[in-house]
Design a protein around this motif. Structure first.
Motif, PDB file in Angstrom:
ATOM      1  N   ASN A  22       1.456  -6.585 -12.807  1.00  0.00           N
ATOM      2  CA  ASN A  22       2.807  -6.144 -13.169  1.00  0.00           C
ATOM      3  C   ASN A  22       3.788  -6.236 -12.011  1.00  0.00           C
ATOM      4  O   ASN A  22       4.767  -5.492 -11.964  1.00  0.00           O
ATOM      5  CB  ASN A  22       2.780  -4.722 -13.714  1.00  0.00           C
ATOM      6  CG  ASN A  22       1.937  -4.611 -14.958  1.00  0.00           C
ATOM      7  OD1 ASN A  22       1.906  -5.527 -15.775  1.00  0.00           O
ATOM      8  ND2 ASN A  22       1.233  -3.514 -15.105  1.00  0.00           N
ATOM      9  N   GLY A  23       3.525  -7.110 -11.061  1.00  0.00           N
ATOM     10  CA  GLY A  23       4.447  -7.286  -9.949  1.00  0.00           C
ATOM     11  C   GLY A  23       4.410  -6.173  -8.934  1.00  0.00           C
ATOM     12  O   GLY A  23       5.226  -6.127  -8.035  1.00  0.00           O
ATOM     13  N   LYS A  24       3.474  -5.244  -9.038  1.00  0.00           N
ATOM     14  CA  LYS A  24       3.413  -4.130  -8.093  1.00  0.00           C
ATOM     15  C   LYS A  24       2.330  -4.376  -7.060  1.00  0.00           C
ATOM     16  O   LYS A  24       1.263  -4.882  -7.373  1.00  0.00           O
ATOM     17  CB  LYS A  24       3.123  -2.818  -8.818  1.00  0.00           C
ATOM     18  CG  LYS A  24       4.261  -2.369  -9.697  1.00  0.00           C
ATOM     19  CD  LYS A  24       3.982  -1.019 -10.281  1.00  0.00           C
ATOM     20  CE  LYS A  24       5.130  -0.591 -11.159  1.00  0.00           C
ATOM     21  NZ  LYS A  24       4.898   0.736 -11.715  1.00  0.00           N
ATOM     22  N   MET A  25       2.635  -4.007  -5.854  1.00  0.00           N
ATOM     23  CA  MET A  25       1.664  -4.147  -4.779  1.00  0.00           C
ATOM     24  C   MET A  25       1.020  -2.781  -4.540  1.00  0.00           C
ATOM     25  O   MET A  25       1.727  -1.782  -4.477  1.00  0.00           O
ATOM     26  CB  MET A  25       2.355  -4.618  -3.511  1.00  0.00           C
ATOM     27  CG  MET A  25       1.433  -4.745  -2.343  1.00  0.00           C
ATOM     28  SD  MET A  25       2.342  -5.316  -0.909  1.00  0.00           S
ATOM     29  CE  MET A  25       1.419  -6.747  -0.535  1.00  0.00           C
ATOM     30  N   PRO A  26      -0.298  -2.711  -4.427  1.00  0.00           N
ATOM     31  CA  PRO A  26      -0.934  -1.426  -4.126  1.00  0.00           C
ATOM     32  C   PRO A  26      -0.377  -0.857  -2.829  1.00  0.00           C
ATOM     33  O   PRO A  26      -0.122  -1.583  -1.881  1.00  0.00           O
ATOM     34  CB  PRO A  26      -2.413  -1.781  -3.967  1.00  0.00           C
ATOM     35  CG  PRO A  26      -2.574  -3.084  -4.666  1.00  0.00           C
ATOM     36  CD  PRO A  26      -1.261  -3.790  -4.551  1.00  0.00           C
ATOM     37  N   SER A  27      -0.163   0.453  -2.796  1.00  0.00           N
ATOM     38  CA  SER A  27       0.464   1.074  -1.634  1.00  0.00           C
ATOM     39  C   SER A  27      -0.397   0.966  -0.379  1.00  0.00           C
ATOM     40  O   SER A  27       0.112   1.081   0.720  1.00  0.00           O
ATOM     41  CB  SER A  27       0.781   2.543  -1.926  1.00  0.00           C
ATOM     42  OG  SER A  27      -0.396   3.239  -2.225  1.00  0.00           O
ATOM     43  N   GLU A  28      -1.712   0.727  -0.534  1.00  0.00           N
ATOM     44  CA  GLU A  28      -2.578   0.609   0.633  1.00  0.00           C
ATOM     45  C   GLU A  28      -2.415  -0.736   1.325  1.00  0.00           C
ATOM     46  O   GLU A  28      -2.780  -0.886   2.475  1.00  0.00           O
ATOM     47  CB  GLU A  28      -4.057   0.785   0.245  1.00  0.00           C
ATOM     48  CG  GLU A  28      -4.387   2.125  -0.357  1.00  0.00           C
ATOM     49  CD  GLU A  28      -4.095   2.175  -1.844  1.00  0.00           C
ATOM     50  OE1 GLU A  28      -4.179   1.134  -2.522  1.00  0.00           O
ATOM     51  OE2 GLU A  28      -3.756   3.254  -2.335  1.00  0.00           O
ATOM     52  N   GLU A  29      -1.904  -1.730   0.611  1.00  0.00           N
ATOM     53  CA  GLU A  29      -1.757  -3.061   1.165  1.00  0.00           C
ATOM     54  C   GLU A  29      -0.503  -3.152   2.015  1.00  0.00           C
ATOM     55  O   GLU A  29       0.526  -2.596   1.683  1.00  0.00           O
ATOM     56  CB  GLU A  29      -1.679  -4.092   0.043  1.00  0.00           C
ATOM     57  CG  GLU A  29      -2.817  -5.074   0.080  1.00  0.00           C
ATOM     58  CD  GLU A  29      -2.729  -6.026  -1.071  1.00  0.00           C
ATOM     59  OE1 GLU A  29      -2.250  -7.143  -0.848  1.00  0.00           O
ATOM     60  OE2 GLU A  29      -3.139  -5.643  -2.160  1.00  0.00           O
ATOM     61  N   VAL A  30      -0.598  -3.875   3.093  1.00  0.00           N
ATOM     62  CA  VAL A  30       0.533  -4.060   3.995  1.00  0.00           C
ATOM     63  C   VAL A  30       1.041  -5.484   3.830  1.00  0.00           C
ATOM     64  O   VAL A  30       0.266  -6.430   3.742  1.00  0.00           O
ATOM     65  CB  VAL A  30       0.095  -3.802   5.455  1.00  0.00           C
ATOM     66  CG1 VAL A  30       1.236  -4.053   6.407  1.00  0.00           C
ATOM     67  CG2 VAL A  30      -0.411  -2.380   5.601  1.00  0.00           C
ATOM     68  N   ARG A  31       2.362  -5.626   3.775  1.00  0.00           N
ATOM     69  CA  ARG A  31       2.977  -6.939   3.592  1.00  0.00           C
ATOM     70  C   ARG A  31       3.178  -7.642   4.926  1.00  0.00           C
ATOM     71  O   ARG A  31       3.411  -7.004   5.938  1.00  0.00           O
ATOM     72  CB  ARG A  31       4.323  -6.781   2.909  1.00  0.00           C
ATOM     73  CG  ARG A  31       4.210  -6.250   1.518  1.00  0.00           C
ATOM     74  CD  ARG A  31       5.586  -5.997   0.932  1.00  0.00           C
ATOM     75  NE  ARG A  31       5.438  -5.214  -0.265  1.00  0.00           N
ATOM     76  CZ  ARG A  31       5.471  -3.890  -0.300  1.00  0.00           C
ATOM     77  NH1 ARG A  31       5.684  -3.211   0.782  1.00  0.00           N
ATOM     78  NH2 ARG A  31       5.294  -3.256  -1.429  1.00  0.00           N
ATOM     79  N   THR A  32       3.159  -8.948   4.892  1.00  0.00           N
ATOM     80  CA  THR A  32       3.466  -9.734   6.085  1.00  0.00           C
ATOM     81  C   THR A  32       4.972  -9.965   6.140  1.00  0.00           C
ATOM     82  O   THR A  32       5.681  -9.799   5.139  1.00  0.00           O
ATOM     83  CB  THR A  32       2.761 -11.103   6.037  1.00  0.00           C
ATOM     84  OG1 THR A  32       3.306 -11.863   4.961  1.00  0.00           O
ATOM     85  CG2 THR A  32       1.251 -10.949   5.896  1.00  0.00           C
ATOM     86  N   ALA A  33       5.438 -10.392   7.299  1.00  0.00           N
ATOM     87  CA  ALA A  33       6.856 -10.715   7.454  1.00  0.00           C
ATOM     88  C   ALA A  33       7.254 -11.823   6.485  1.00  0.00           C
ATOM     89  O   ALA A  33       8.349 -11.795   5.909  1.00  0.00           O
ATOM     90  CB  ALA A  33       7.149 -11.121   8.890  1.00  0.00           C
ATOM     91  N   GLU A  34       6.373 -12.779   6.268  1.00  0.00           N
ATOM     92  CA  GLU A  34       6.656 -13.881   5.353  1.00  0.00           C
ATOM     93  C   GLU A  34       6.815 -13.377   3.924  1.00  0.00           C
ATOM     94  O   GLU A  34       7.682 -13.845   3.181  1.00  0.00           O
ATOM     95  CB  GLU A  34       5.546 -14.939   5.418  1.00  0.00           C
ATOM     96  CG  GLU A  34       5.482 -15.679   6.732  1.00  0.00           C
ATOM     97  CD  GLU A  34       4.780 -14.885   7.846  1.00  0.00           C
ATOM     98  OE1 GLU A  34       4.013 -13.941   7.540  1.00  0.00           O
ATOM     99  OE2 GLU A  34       5.021 -15.202   9.011  1.00  0.00           O
ATOM    100  N   GLN A  35       5.976 -12.438   3.512  1.00  0.00           N
ATOM    101  CA  GLN A  35       6.084 -11.878   2.165  1.00  0.00           C
ATOM    102  C   GLN A  35       7.393 -11.111   1.984  1.00  0.00           C
ATOM    103  O   GLN A  35       8.038 -11.214   0.948  1.00  0.00           O
ATOM    104  CB  GLN A  35       4.898 -10.950   1.877  1.00  0.00           C
ATOM    105  CG  GLN A  35       3.595 -11.684   1.700  1.00  0.00           C
ATOM    106  CD  GLN A  35       2.429 -10.732   1.602  1.00  0.00           C
ATOM    107  OE1 GLN A  35       2.343  -9.750   2.331  1.00  0.00           O
ATOM    108  NE2 GLN A  35       1.514 -11.023   0.694  1.00  0.00           N
ATOM    109  N   VAL A  36       7.776 -10.362   2.994  1.00  0.00           N
ATOM    110  CA  VAL A  36       9.020  -9.604   2.919  1.00  0.00           C
ATOM    111  C   VAL A  36      10.211 -10.552   2.869  1.00  0.00           C
ATOM    112  O   VAL A  36      11.117 -10.392   2.041  1.00  0.00           O
ATOM    113  CB  VAL A  36       9.140  -8.625   4.109  1.00  0.00           C
ATOM    114  CG1 VAL A  36      10.500  -7.944   4.117  1.00  0.00           C
ATOM    115  CG2 VAL A  36       8.029  -7.581   4.057  1.00  0.00           C
ATOM    116  N   ALA A  37      10.208 -11.561   3.713  1.00  0.00           N
ATOM    117  CA  ALA A  37      11.300 -12.536   3.724  1.00  0.00           C
ATOM    118  C   ALA A  37      11.386 -13.268   2.380  1.00  0.00           C
ATOM    119  O   ALA A  37      12.483 -13.507   1.866  1.00  0.00           O
ATOM    120  CB  ALA A  37      11.113 -13.526   4.862  1.00  0.00           C
ATOM    121  N   ALA A  38      10.248 -13.588   1.801  1.00  0.00           N
ATOM    122  CA  ALA A  38      10.230 -14.251   0.498  1.00  0.00           C
ATOM    123  C   ALA A  38      10.801 -13.338  -0.578  1.00  0.00           C
ATOM    124  O   ALA A  38      11.515 -13.789  -1.479  1.00  0.00           O
ATOM    125  CB  ALA A  38       8.807 -14.678   0.146  1.00  0.00           C
TER     126      ALA A  38
END
Length: 102
Positions: A22-38
């Motif tokens: 559903n487009g949600k990321m589990p809160s335990e997972e950390v995003r990379t700079a590339e994912q945030v920029a995307a």
């Protein structure tokens, strides 16, 4: 415009298979700079507008996304947590509650 993003930082990611069900990321997972920029690019939000709307200096957010800072302390850490690049601290800063080595 209101760019305040849901907790955990960004909450829902529209039409994104990379962030789980559903487009949600589990809160335990950390995003990379590339994912945030995307995410910014997909949603048509500028880094500067997001930073200002969320109370951060845009220079700090750009430094996080480019890797010039890791967000270890202070405002850069708070911005990294808001972006989902770091998990929230698991203890308070009150010395009485800090874990002690025994």
């Amino acid at each position: 415009m209101n760019f305040l993003l849901k907790t955990p930082a960004f909450g829902e990611f529209a039409n994104s298979h990379e962030f789980g069900k559903n487009g949600k990321m589990p809160s335990e997972e950390v995003r990379t700079a590339e994912q945030v920029a995307a995410w910014f690019a997909r949603n048509g939000i500028t880094v500067t507008s997001w930073a200002r709307e969320n109370g951060f200096d845009p220079k700090i957010v750009y430094a996080l996304l480019s890797g010039r800072t890791r967000g270890r302390h202070g405002k850069s850490h708070a911005a990294a947590v808001a972006l989902g690049m770091k998990s929230k601290a698991d203890f308070t800063t009150n010395k009485e509650h800090l874990p002690l080595d025994q």
